[in-house]
Write a protein that holds these residues in place. Structure first.
Motif, PDB file in Angstrom:
ATOM      1  N   SER A  39      37.712  36.978  52.603  1.00 28.61           N
ATOM      2  CA  SER A  39      38.939  36.164  52.579  1.00 28.61           C
ATOM      3  C   SER A  39      39.779  36.434  53.820  1.00 28.61           C
ATOM      4  O   SER A  39      40.399  35.513  54.376  1.00 28.61           O
ATOM      5  CB  SER A  39      39.746  36.450  51.310  1.00 28.61           C
ATOM      6  N   PHE A  40      39.799  37.683  54.269  1.00 25.75           N
ATOM      7  CA  PHE A  40      40.505  38.006  55.512  1.00 25.75           C
ATOM      8  C   PHE A  40      39.797  37.366  56.707  1.00 25.75           C
ATOM      9  O   PHE A  40      40.447  36.856  57.620  1.00 25.75           O
ATOM     10  CB  PHE A  40      40.583  39.531  55.708  1.00 25.75           C
ATOM     11  N   SER A 212      46.755  29.455  48.318  1.00 27.00           N
ATOM     12  CA  SER A 212      47.199  30.323  47.226  1.00 27.00           C
ATOM     13  C   SER A 212      46.022  31.060  46.596  1.00 27.00           C
ATOM     14  O   SER A 212      46.110  32.257  46.301  1.00 27.00           O
ATOM     15  CB  SER A 212      47.939  29.504  46.162  1.00 27.00           C
ATOM     16  N   LEU A 213      44.914  30.356  46.386  1.00 28.51           N
ATOM     17  CA  LEU A 213      43.724  31.007  45.822  1.00 28.51           C
ATOM     18  C   LEU A 213      43.132  32.020  46.785  1.00 28.51           C
ATOM     19  O   LEU A 213      42.686  33.102  46.375  1.00 28.51           O
ATOM     20  CB  LEU A 213      42.679  29.957  45.457  1.00 28.51           C
ATOM     21  N   LEU A 214      43.151  31.680  48.068  1.00 29.25           N
ATOM     22  CA  LEU A 214      42.545  32.566  49.058  1.00 29.25           C
ATOM     23  C   LEU A 214      43.317  33.877  49.186  1.00 29.25           C
ATOM     24  O   LEU A 214      42.715  34.952  49.308  1.00 29.25           O
ATOM     25  CB  LEU A 214      42.475  31.860  50.414  1.00 29.25           C
ATOM     26  N   VAL A 215      44.648  33.807  49.144  1.00 27.23           N
ATOM     27  CA  VAL A 215      45.432  35.039  49.279  1.00 27.23           C
ATOM     28  C   VAL A 215      45.448  35.849  47.986  1.00 27.23           C
ATOM     29  O   VAL A 215      45.895  37.004  47.982  1.00 27.23           O
ATOM     30  CB  VAL A 215      46.884  34.734  49.730  1.00 27.23           C
ATOM     31  N   LEU A 216      44.957  35.253  46.890  1.00 26.99           N
ATOM     32  CA  LEU A 216      44.818  35.989  45.635  1.00 26.99           C
ATOM     33  C   LEU A 216      43.396  36.499  45.432  1.00 26.99           C
ATOM     34  O   LEU A 216      43.106  37.162  44.439  1.00 26.99           O
ATOM     35  CB  LEU A 216      45.191  35.089  44.443  1.00 26.99           C
ATOM     36  N   THR A 217      42.527  36.204  46.381  1.00 28.13           N
ATOM     37  CA  THR A 217      41.102  36.473  46.214  1.00 28.13           C
ATOM     38  C   THR A 217      40.784  37.940  45.975  1.00 28.13           C
ATOM     39  O   THR A 217      41.194  38.814  46.754  1.00 28.13           O
ATOM     40  CB  THR A 217      40.326  35.989  47.457  1.00 28.13           C
TER      41      THR A 217
END
Length: 248
Positions: A39-40, A212-217
């Motif tokens: 994700s990063f 939002s989903l990516l930063v919560l991954t």
């Protein structure tokens, strides 16, 4: 630092707290270090790619939407402070570095939603001469907000997020702002009788959902879904802006 931490296998994930909390009750969606690292990587590649698209296709335009979009990209990069929290094991401490990391992420997340809010509110031609002033106000407001909100260093999420104080209130505010941005974009489309501007509202929703989903991954489900929505929403957002301002 990223490669070194992976090779040495010295990244330890906080296990007690997942966001959203219901993920802990779903046995087949487990915390996964590789998905967090990827994700990063997605964010690292996403930002320069978007800047390339902006320079190539929007260099000759004065659209405020694109200018404010750069604020969103800065917010995406600031998510990398979560990696510092994980790779340096800051989450196991109560240091000032941990607090600083949390506040930088909060600054970035505030900047992302305010960037779209400003893009939706200050898109009229009459506002373009004040774009620099509005950008500075937006950035300053994000910094002040992050500075004032306390960090709960006793609660670190599984993907390295230092939880803020008043978390529920902040999330409600973000949700309200998201809805208002959508409404603002759509109303502008009605006022301008512009189909692409109405589509801009929907492309924003897809883009911000993916972000939002990516930063919560912390799992491959969120990684794949978030990346797909972010890239698809960004493509549609840029495509609509290109049709509006470049008549292409």
């Amino acid at each position: 630092m990223l490669i070194s931490s992976i090779v040495k296998n010295n990244i330890i994930l906080p296990q007690d707290l997942r966001i959203p909390a219901f993920l802990s009750k779903i046995p087949f969606i487990k915390t996964n270090l590789v998905s967090i690292i990827l994700s990063f990587v997605v964010l690292i590649l996403y930002v320069p790619f978007c800047f390339y698209i902006i320079l190539k296709y929007f260099e000759n335009t004065q659209t405020t939407e694109i200018i404010f979009f750069t604020g969103f990209l800065i917010g995406c990069l600031l998510e990398l402070f979560r990696f510092l929290t994980l790779s340096m094991n800051l989450w196991q401490t109560f240091s000032n570095s941990l607090i600083f990391s949390g506040k930088m992420v909060l600054f970035g997340r505030t900047l992302t939603i305010l960037s779209f809010a400003c893009a939706s509110l200050f898109s009229d031609t009459s506002q373009r001469q004040d774009v620099e002033r509005n950008y500075i106000i937006m950035t300053t407001a994000s910094i002040v907000f992050a500075a004032l909100i306390p960090m709960n260093t006793a609660k670190i999420s599984s993907n390295g997020l230092v939880l803020e104080g008043f978390l529920k209130l902040i999330n409600i505010m973000r949700l309200i702002l998201t809805v208002l941005v959508f409404i603002s974009f759509y109303i502008h489309g009605i006022q301008k009788n512009n189909f692409e501007y109405k589509n801009l509202a929907f492309s924003f929703l897809i883009l911000i959902a993916g972000y939002s989903l990516l930063v919560l991954t912390d799992s491959f489900l969120f990684l794949l879904t978030g990346t797909s929505l972010l890239l698809g929403g960004t493509y549609w957002y840029f495509k609509n802006l290109h049709k509006i301002y470049m008549w292409a």
